[in-house]
Design a protein around this motif. Structure first.
Motif, PDB file in Angstrom:
ATOM      1  N   GLU A   1       5.617  -8.455   6.147  1.00  0.00           N
ATOM      2  CA  GLU A   1       4.758  -9.698   6.911  1.00  0.00           C
ATOM      3  C   GLU A   1       3.829 -10.345   6.057  1.00  0.00           C
ATOM      4  N   ALA A   2       3.242  -9.940   5.142  1.00  0.00           N
ATOM      5  CA  ALA A   2       2.320 -10.690   4.323  1.00  0.00           C
ATOM      6  C   ALA A   2       3.119 -11.396   3.444  1.00  0.00           C
ATOM      7  N   GLY A   3       4.280 -11.036   3.004  1.00  0.00           N
ATOM      8  CA  GLY A   3       5.472 -11.640   1.982  1.00  0.00           C
ATOM      9  C   GLY A   3       5.027 -10.947   0.687  1.00  0.00           C
ATOM     10  N   TRP A   4       4.443 -10.087   0.516  1.00  0.00           N
ATOM     11  CA  TRP A   4       4.380  -9.376  -0.757  1.00  0.00           C
ATOM     12  C   TRP A   4       5.971  -8.580  -1.003  1.00  0.00           C
TER      13      TRP A   4
ATOM     14  N   ASP B   1       6.203   4.650  -8.041  1.00  0.00           N
ATOM     15  CA  ASP B   1       6.350   3.281  -7.668  1.00  0.00           C
ATOM     16  C   ASP B   1       6.979   2.519  -8.573  1.00  0.00           C
ATOM     17  N   GLN B   2       8.305   2.155  -8.965  1.00  0.00           N
ATOM     18  CA  GLN B   2       8.817   1.377  -9.787  1.00  0.00           C
ATOM     19  C   GLN B   2       9.437   0.205  -9.249  1.00  0.00           C
ATOM     20  N   LEU B   3       8.748  -0.414  -8.285  1.00  0.00           N
ATOM     21  CA  LEU B   3       9.339  -1.637  -7.379  1.00  0.00           C
ATOM     22  C   LEU B   3       9.234  -2.678  -8.457  1.00  0.00           C
TER      23      LEU B   3
ATOM     24  N   ASN C   1       2.745   0.438   6.243  1.00  0.00           N
ATOM     25  CA  ASN C   1       2.858   0.035   4.939  1.00  0.00           C
ATOM     26  C   ASN C   1       3.845  -0.967   4.671  1.00  0.00           C
ATOM     27  N   ILE C   2       5.102  -0.547   4.762  1.00  0.00           N
ATOM     28  CA  ILE C   2       6.191  -1.477   4.849  1.00  0.00           C
ATOM     29  C   ILE C   2       6.018  -2.650   5.808  1.00  0.00           C
ATOM     30  N   ALA C   3       5.852  -2.714   7.017  1.00  0.00           N
ATOM     31  CA  ALA C   3       5.820  -3.875   7.805  1.00  0.00           C
ATOM     32  C   ALA C   3       4.832  -4.700   7.013  1.00  0.00           C
ATOM     33  N   GLN C   4       3.570  -4.107   6.783  1.00  0.00           N
ATOM     34  CA  GLN C   4       2.372  -5.117   6.483  1.00  0.00           C
ATOM     35  C   GLN C   4       2.940  -6.013   5.232  1.00  0.00           C
TER      36      GLN C   4
ATOM     37  N   GLU D   1       0.931  -1.276   0.168  1.00  0.00           N
ATOM     38  CA  GLU D   1       0.159   0.011  -0.183  1.00  0.00           C
ATOM     39  C   GLU D   1       1.060   1.326  -0.101  1.00  0.00           C
ATOM     40  N   LEU D   2       0.409   2.251  -0.723  1.00  0.00           N
ATOM     41  CA  LEU D   2       0.990   3.597  -0.516  1.00  0.00           C
ATOM     42  C   LEU D   2       0.577   4.257   0.388  1.00  0.00           C
ATOM     43  N   PRO D   3       1.284   5.397   1.190  1.00  0.00           N
ATOM     44  CA  PRO D   3       2.791   5.816   0.658  1.00  0.00           C
ATOM     45  C   PRO D   3       3.704   4.640   1.231  1.00  0.00           C
ATOM     46  N   VAL D   4       4.960   4.886   0.682  1.00  0.00           N
ATOM     47  CA  VAL D   4       6.046   3.766   1.191  1.00  0.00           C
ATOM     48  C   VAL D   4       7.178   4.927   0.867  1.00  0.00           C
TER      49      VAL D   4
END
Length: 275
Positions: free
Chosen positions: A248-251, A155-157, A242-245, A143-146
């Motif tokens: 933890e979710a593996g995304w 977002d160019q992940l 958002n980063i932690a989630q 989720e944004l923002p990150v």
């Protein structure tokens, strides 16, 4: 990270903000120089950032910590270092990039620029968040923002596979590749615990809280004042959540690579690097 070798010179490319790519406040450069000095290595670092204000703060912090003689701060585009008037033709022993490719759409083009900044026996270190295979399969993204993006456009992940292809197409081969996701999760847990402990403790239990401002060095005062919230703004807490989630979710995953130039006889190939 400490690089082995006397008088080694590193070109540091580091990003912390959606608004610009570069070395930012230079904390990674100071850490690198300090760690090297403790190991008896004289290390020199050149940093590059687009923001004049960030460069000026970085210079002030380098002076306050006594490291200005070992860190050169330049204002310019970290994606195209050859364009800086102080750098044409310069070659570095190490190029270090942390969380910068995640901002960029043309990853092969930028990697080729960094490739050309390296000595033939030098290497590029990349520390990057990546989209996991599971996230790609289920169409999930953080989720944004990150920290690297406030908007979808920024977002160019990428996935590991996409980064490996970009590495190979820009003339690199992988020397070392490790995943650091578990370490990042553990670090976040420690940071949260520390934040809770600090909030619960009174001023007397704070190792700096009992000191008068006059007793603190410039470096200690600077470190105390430069909180993540100050750097990232009021959205930092949401970014962290958002980063932690996503982790933890593996995304989301975090990976570290050390890349070397491919030998000349193989430089024209576009196959994927061996891991």
């Amino acid at each position: 990270m400490t690089c082995i070798g006397q008088a080694a010179e590193t070109f540091l490319l580091h990003s912390t903000q959606d608004s610009g790519a570069g070395a930012g406040l230079g904390g990674l450069a100071r850490h690198l120089v300090s760690q090297s000095a403790r190991n008896g290595v004289q290390h020199h670092v050149t940093t590059l950032d687009l923001s004049d204000s960030l460069c000026q703060v970085a210079i002030a912090l380098n002076r306050a910590t006594g490291l200005s003689e070992h860190i050169r701060v330049l204002e310019g585009d970290a994606c195209y270092p050859e364009l800086h008037p102080a750098l044409p033709g310069r070659r570095f022993d190490r190029v270090l990039s942390q969380h910068l490719l995640v901002h960029l759409s043309d990853k092969p083009g930028v990697l080729k620029q960094w490739h050309d900044c390296l000595e033939d026996d030098g290497y590029l270190i990349l520390h990057e968040p990546v989209l996991s295979v599971q996230a790609q399969a289920f169409g999930e993204r953080p989720e944004l923002p990150v920290p690297w993006a406030l908007t979808t456009r920024a977002d160019q992940l990428a996935t590991c596979e996409e980064l490996h292809e970009a590495m190979a197409n820009s003339g690199f081969e992988v020397d070392t590749h490790v995943e650091l996701t578990d370490q990042v999760l553990a670090w976040q847990a420690r940071r949260q615990q520390h934040a809770r402990s600090s909030h619960q403790s009174d001023n007397a239990e704070d190792p700096l809280g009992s000191c008068d401002a006059q007793e603190l060095s410039n470096a200690m005062l600077a470190a105390r004042a430069l909180t993540p919230e100050l750097i990232f703004g009021p959205t930092f807490a949401l970014m962290q959540r958002n980063i932690a989630q996503a982790l933890e979710a593996g995304w989301l995953e975090v990976h570290l690579w050390r890349l070397r130039k491919r030998p000349a006889q193989h430089a024209s190939g576009t196959g994927r690097p061996h891991l």
